[in-house]
Design an enzyme around this catalytic site. Structure first.
Site, PDB file in Angstrom:
ATOM      1  N   GLY A 629       0.850  -0.790   0.006  1.00 26.11           N
ATOM      2  CA  GLY A 629      -0.506   0.063   0.010  1.00 26.11           C
ATOM      3  C   GLY A 629       0.985   1.078  -0.110  1.00 26.11           C
ATOM      4  N   GLY A 634       2.889   7.388   3.344  1.00 21.72           N
ATOM      5  CA  GLY A 634       4.492   6.713   3.068  1.00 21.72           C
ATOM      6  C   GLY A 634       4.183   5.559   2.091  1.00 21.72           C
ATOM      7  N   LYS A 635       5.033   4.484   2.573  1.00 18.21           N
ATOM      8  CA  LYS A 635       4.702   3.145   1.743  1.00 18.21           C
ATOM      9  C   LYS A 635       4.275   2.635   3.114  1.00 18.21           C
ATOM     10  CE  LYS A 635       6.925   4.184  -1.908  1.00 18.21           C
ATOM     11  NZ  LYS A 635       8.265   3.782  -3.430  1.00 18.21           N
ATOM     12  N   VAL A 636       4.006   0.857   2.830  1.00 18.22           N
ATOM     13  CA  VAL A 636       3.339   0.059   3.575  1.00 18.22           C
ATOM     14  C   VAL A 636       4.024  -0.905   2.971  1.00 18.22           C
ATOM     15  CG1 VAL A 636       1.631  -1.421   5.327  1.00 18.22           C
ATOM     16  CG2 VAL A 636       1.327   0.758   4.758  1.00 18.22           C
ATOM     17  N   LYS A 650       4.805   0.775   8.540  1.00 18.14           N
ATOM     18  CA  LYS A 650       4.549   1.642   7.591  1.00 18.14           C
ATOM     19  C   LYS A 650       6.002   2.496   7.487  1.00 18.14           C
ATOM     20  CE  LYS A 650       1.679   5.443   9.427  1.00 18.14           C
ATOM     21  NZ  LYS A 650       0.733   5.573   9.995  1.00 18.14           N
ATOM     22  N   ASP A 746      -9.982  10.555  14.160  1.00 12.96           N
ATOM     23  CA  ASP A 746     -10.182   9.863  12.268  1.00 12.96           C
ATOM     24  C   ASP A 746     -10.768   9.333  11.737  1.00 12.96           C
ATOM     25  OD1 ASP A 746      -9.839  10.721   9.589  1.00 12.96           O
ATOM     26  OD2 ASP A 746      -7.898   9.813   9.780  1.00 12.96           O
TER      27      ASP A 746
END
Length: 951
Positions: A629, A634-636, A650, A746
């Site tokens: 993801g 950022g990216k996972v 993460k 959230d």
């Protein structure tokens, strides 16, 4: 002996300086050298950007970010002219010694993580022209001393946590044109004395805690172009009638300021292009006089306005959006509102008149395809008017342009570019398929004068390339995205000219960067003020030194320096070698083997501090095959630890503006939270210039993935009900059992993760806030006052209007998730708000039209109860919503009454088809606030991350 050694060293250093002076050398003023050393001492520099700040002379050795005058002053020394430390991941505090850089023109610490207060000593730099501190974590009040800087042109402290009042001394800033102080906690009355500022052009103080009244004297500001004060608290204040005399004003934005009274006549402002007075308590009728022909945006929604729609709104040649929804306007809707205007393919218009008292339409209503008219909630929609249905039903709206990618027109069949990612074809080159390495620039318009960028795209390209002195084809706009404000962020590529080398030379890069950082590109009436977000050098540009500038020393001066240095080098070497060797011997054991110090202040029990090597090994050096993801943070990655544990990692991307604070918040909160319906934090990595969070892996991804149809098997109703209950239990734990209690802030479908058994786990605590603590009398306040953050469509309307965050704010957001579970719809999609759409379908007996048909059969009585509960959670009034405990109790009762209650959550329910039913409650009081501006949320960590809007 030790004292003698130090004395000898000092004497030799003095001798060295004397030798250099006799040789005719120019050096930086010793006081400024000491000041720079003190500045560095107060900073944390994890990326070691300032590694050359202890080598040689600042001006001669080109210390990173230190720019000096090319000639010496009368005192014979070189002096620091600019301190340019933009976006270097610096933290720590600002040193008071900054005030000793008395010749400095530009002080730039933008987009770092600097904390602490602004030193009052900055007020001593009388030569200062640009004070640029935005995008940090600065706190405390604004120093009065800044108000006595005679040459200050621009003060930018936006996106910090500055508190306290605006100093009255700022009225002395006779040369200051730009006050950019938005997104802080500045409070109190706007000093009327500021109306004496002769040069003020932009006054941006939106998203603060200002109160009192709007100073009528501001109409006397001779050059004011933009007045932007959205989201403040001028309780009971009116808009002064004198504001109609601001002859040069281009933009007036007073959204959500608790304003009352009537709208003044603004027709005498000849070039007004943008007017936003929405979300106030304004009353009376709309002034009938025609506004400027330059107007693009009129937003008067969510007020108490009455009377007819003025005919003066007809025929405005540049209008893009007219928002009058949620008022009490009556009479006829004027079908001639577009006049004789013809739209081209890039233009679109939104006319929003929902929820008023309009009873008729004057004339024939047949707008072009790129005009969206919304009339739902008016009496005329209940009449038999011909051809009205398409304007009264759910609207798909125009194409969503909140985020757009600009496609290249160049087609190159011969692939001759280098294979790395740093070279590419110039999209609009006059010679097709010319390969070059672009400069990548993050750029933002801070207060644009329009709602739709596409019609202005070509004009913007001409404006920016002219300002940068580049040819039109050298600019490529990769994409743009609307952010909270509204502000418009862009990602640009600048290409070298065709015919030259395929890369820019160093002097040209320095020139382009200085055009941005020195604000040498003229402001535009339409595009407004801009800011540089990042100027990242990649590929062939990585070795270029751009943060320093040659001081222009002559060859003779450099020779003098060299010979002077050689004259004492041998002696200094001997003494320093002895001194350093002994000091290093003592410290050797404490330094050897020590890894980079983590910024996490304490060791947290149960949360492992992973090394970078461990995380890299778990992800096969962050192989693309392990990425699952990506989002704004950022990216996972899916990782496998040494013990075989599967984890989600993460990883914050370089240059992320939102990650640092959320990183620490999430570690702090999740380390104390333990519940089966909350995602578990296993550890973190905070070294090697990296910030990563390591979670338990959720193999079934996010709830949003399943509702959007990305997965093969749809969720049954029973499974959806189980997910709803699990989510509610996790939030109930936060509200009642966590110590201290927590408001999540959230809650959304993409922050609800599903494990292998589809157990729901609430995730992402980057925006969470601690619930209020008891006061001195033991009374617990019912809310936390805070700047609005969250995700559009999930935001509690009362929190959005009052900035008061409560536990019922999470109830509202979870209610929206329940509606997603029931319908599969997005909270906001192409102008449709899920709460309003479901409520309207329910009241009209058409609920079957919005229920997700993919979940198979379901018992109608359970659907009714679940829907009733969801809509109760989504009531506008906080008191009308159930508590989270009531939500859990109600869901448990529903599950007990389900005919397949003993089945596992993954098995589909089988029961009677849905029956149309009379709504068991009245929702006539529901008047939902539609949030159109981007209020960015935080990222998700799980199997998949959707695209989100950055802050």
């Amino acid at each position: 002996m030790s004292g003698l050694r130090v004395w000898s060293l000092g004497a030799l250093l003095v001798l060295c300086v004397c030798c250099l002076s006799k040789a005719g050398a120019q050096i930086t003023h010793p006081g400024e050298v000491k000041a720079l050393q003190a500045i560095k001492k107060n900073l944390n520099d994890p990326k070691n950007n300032l590694r050359n700040w202890n080598k040689g002379d600042p001006c001669i050795s080109n210390w990173t970010g230190v720019l000096c005058f090319n000639i010496t002053e009368k005192d014979g020394y070189l002096h620091v002219r600019e301190l340019q430390l933009l976006n270097m991941n610096l933290s720590g505090t600002l040193s008071p010694e900054l005030g000793q850089l008395s010749y400095m023109n530009i002080l730039d610490f933008m987009w770092n993580n600097i904390s602490g207060s602004i030193p009052k000593e900055i007020g001593s730099i009388k030569s200062l022209e640009l004070l640029l501190l935005n995008g940090n974590q600065l706190t405390g009040p604004l120093p009065e001393e800044i108000g006595f800087l005679p040459n200050l042109d621009r003060i930018q402290i936006d996106q910090n946590q500055i508190s306290g009042p605006l100093p009255k001394s700022f009225a002395n800033l006779n040369k200051t044109k730009h006050f950019h102080m938005n997104n802080n906690s500045i409070s109190g009355q706007i000093p009327p004395e500021l109306s004496r500022l002769p040069s003020l052009v932009h006054f941006l103080l939106d998203n603060n805690n200002l109160s009192g009244y709007l100073p009528p004297e501001f109409s006397e500001l001779p050059n004011l172009l933009i007045l932007q004060l959205d989201n403040n608290h001028f309780d009971g204040s009116t808009i002064p009638a004198s504001y109609g005399n601001m002859s040069k004003l281009l933009k007036l934005s007073l959204r959500n300021c608790s304003l009352q009274g009537s709208i003044p006549d603004l027709s005498r402002i000849p070039n007004l292009g943008y007017l936003d007075l929405s979300l106030n308590q304004l009353n009376g009728s709309i002034p009938p006089n025609k506004l400027s022909d330059n107007i693009t945006t009129i937003n008067l929604s969510n007020n108490n306005l009455s009377g007819p729609i003025p005919s003066s709104f007809s025929g405005l040649p540049l209008l893009q959006r007219l928002s009058l929804e949620n008022n009490f306007l009556s009479g006829s809707f004027p079908s001639t509102i577009l006049g004789n205007r013809t739209l081209n393919k890039t233009e679109s218009i939104i006319l929003d008149f929902r929820n008023n008292l309009l009873s008729n339409i004057s004339g024939n209503l047949s707008p072009p395809a790129n005009v969206t008219i919304m009339l739902q909630g008016n009496p005329l929609c209940n009449s038999n008017l011909f051809n009205i249905t398409e304007f009264c039903g759910p609207q798909t709206g125009s194409e969503d342009t909140s985020q757009s990618t600009i496609n290249s027109t160049a087609i190159c069949l011969v692939q001759s570019c280098p294979t790395d990612d740093y070279f590419e074809y110039i999209p609009e080159s006059p010679e097709r398929c010319v390969c070059a390495a672009p400069l990548r620039v993050g750029y933002r318009l801070k207060s644009p004068g329009f709602s739709d960028f596409l019609p202005y795209l070509s004009n913007f390209e001409v404006y920016l390339t002219s300002g940068l002195e580049l040819k039109l084809y050298q600019l490529s706009i990769e994409n743009f995205i609307w952010e909270e404000g509204p502000r418009l962020r862009m990602y640009l590529k600048l290409f070298p000219p065709v015919g030259d080398q395929s890369i820019f030379n160093e002097s040209e890069i320095q020139r382009i960067r200085s055009m941005f950082t020195g604000w040498h590109i003229p402001d535009s009436d339409v595009f407004g003020p801009y800011e540089l977000i990042n100027f990242t050098l990649l590929g062939p540009y990585q070795t270029f030194i751009l943060d320093s500038q040659k001081s222009g020393l002559s060859t003779g001066a450099l020779v003098g320096i060299i010979f002077g240095a050689v004259a004492v080098a041998a002696t200094l070497t001997a003494i320093i070698s002895i001194f350093v060797t002994r000091r290093c011997t003592r410290k050797h054991r404490t330094v050897t083997g020590k890894r980079q110090v983590s910024k996490i202040p304490i060791k947290i029990d149960g949360i492992k501090d992973f090394t970078f090597e461990e995380v890299s090994l778990a992800t096969n050096n962050f192989s693309s095959s392990t990425q699952v993801g990506q989002g704004g943070y950022g990216k996972v990655y899916r990782g496998i630890l040494a013990d075989g544990t599967v984890v989600a990692i993460k990883r914050a991307q370089e240059g992320s503006l939102q990650g640092e604070k959320e990183f620490f918040t999430e570690i702090e909160l999740l380390s104390r939270l333990h519940h089966r319906n909350l995602v578990s934090l296993l550890g973190y990595c905070d070294e090697e210039d990296e910030q990563m969070l390591i979670y338990e892996f959720m193999p079934n991804g996010t709830l949003r993935d399943h509702l959007s149809g990305k997965t093969k098997e749809p969720l049954s109703f029973a499974t959806r009900l189980q997910i709803a209950l699990g989510s509610a239990k996790g939030i109930l734990y936060l509200h009642t059992e966590a110590d201290p209690p927590i408001f999540h802030r959230d809650i959304k479908a993409s922050n609800i993760l599903l494990d292998s058994k589809f157990t729901a786990k609430v995730a992402d605590f980057g925006l969470s806030r601690l619930a209020p603590a008891p006061d001195i009398e033991g009374i617990v306040p019912g809310h936390v006052s805070t700047v609005v953050k969250g995700t559009p469509g999930y935001l509690d309307p009362e929190y959005f209007l009052t900035h008061k965050l409560t536990d019922k704010s999470d109830v509202y957001s979870l209610g929206v998730v329940f509606l997603e579970l029931l319908t599969g719809m997005q909270p906001i999609s192409h102008g449709k708000n899920i709460v309003r759409e479901v409520s309207m379908a329910y009241q009209s007996g058409m609920i079957l039209s919005v229920v997700d048909g993919r979940m198979g059969s379901y018992p109608s009585e359970c659907i009714e109860k679940f829907l009733t509960l969801a809509l109760k959670c989504c009531q506008d009034e906080t008191e009308s919503r159930p508590s989270m405990a009531d939500v859990v109790r109600e869901l448990e009762n529903m599950l007990r009454k389900m005919p397949d209650a003993d089945k596992t959550p993954t098995e589909p329910a089988v029961s009677n088809p849905l029956k149309a039913a009379t709504p068991p409650f009245s929702s006539s009081s529901m008047k939902n606030t539609y949030v159109s501006s981007d209020v960015s949320g935080s990222d998700l960590v799980s199997g998949v991350i959707p695209s989100i809007t950055p802050r």
